[in-house]
Design a protein around this motif. Structure first.
Motif, short mmCIF file in Angstrom:
data_model
loop_
_atom_site.label_atom_id
_atom_site.label_comp_id
_atom_site.label_asym_id
_atom_site.label_seq_id
_atom_site.Cartn_x
_atom_site.Cartn_y
_atom_site.Cartn_z
N ARG A 86 -3.33 39.57 40.76
CA ARG A 86 -2.05 38.89 40.58
C ARG A 86 -1.40 39.29 39.26
NH1 ARG A 86 -3.47 33.64 41.50
NH2 ARG A 86 -3.81 33.21 39.32
N HIS A 87 -2.20 39.32 38.19
CA HIS A 87 -1.64 39.67 36.89
C HIS A 87 -1.33 41.17 36.77
CE1 HIS A 87 -1.78 35.80 34.86
NE2 HIS A 87 -2.90 35.57 35.53
N ALA A 88 -2.14 42.01 37.38
CA ALA A 88 -1.85 43.45 37.36
C ALA A 88 -0.55 43.75 38.09
CB ALA A 88 -3.01 44.23 37.99
N THR A 89 -0.32 43.07 39.20
CA THR A 89 0.93 43.23 39.95
C THR A 89 2.11 42.75 39.12
OG1 THR A 89 -0.23 42.97 42.06
CG2 THR A 89 2.15 42.62 42.07
N ALA A 90 1.97 41.59 38.50
CA ALA A 90 3.05 41.04 37.68
C ALA A 90 3.36 41.94 36.48
CB ALA A 90 2.68 39.64 37.20
N ALA A 91 2.32 42.62 35.96
CA ALA A 91 2.51 43.50 34.81
C ALA A 91 3.04 44.87 35.22
CB ALA A 91 1.20 43.66 34.05
#
Length: 106
Positions: A86-91
């Motif tokens: 989730r955080h890799a996608t958001a970043a």
């Protein structure tokens, strides 16, 4: 994962007491739950240590470094994987599909 090379299940079982800052922000993490059941230590540099120190100061964990919703329980390794994605996608991190990709980069 990028700063230590640890596995998802290893990260899930890190206790706050396992983290030792040695030289300012760099240090060692003592892992007791490992893939082959052999305890080992992993090093982290000052860059990873800066984020780790910030996380510890803000979250103030008391038992497990990454605690679950139930008091005193570790966050599951699959949950760590979902949070990571989730955080890799958001970043906008392109080309990485999971925690293990960052482990390989280390």
């Amino acid at each position: 994962f990028l700063g230590t090379g640890c596995r998802r299940a290893e990260a899930a079982n890190i206790r706050l007491a396992d983290v030792r800052f040695v030289d300012g922000l760099s240090g060692l993490i003592s892992l007791t739950v490992t893939k082959n059941s052999t305890p080992r230590q992993i090093a982290f540099d000052a860059v990873a240590g800066r984020y780790l120190r910030l996380y510890i100061d803000r979250q103030q964990p008391t038992g497990y470094l990454f605690a679950g919703r139930l008091s005193g329980t570790a966050l599951g390794d699959e949950t760590i994987g979902r949070i990571f994605k989730r955080h890799a996608t958001a970043a906008g991190v392109a080309g990485f599909t999971g925690c293990h990709d960052f482990r390989r980069t280390f």
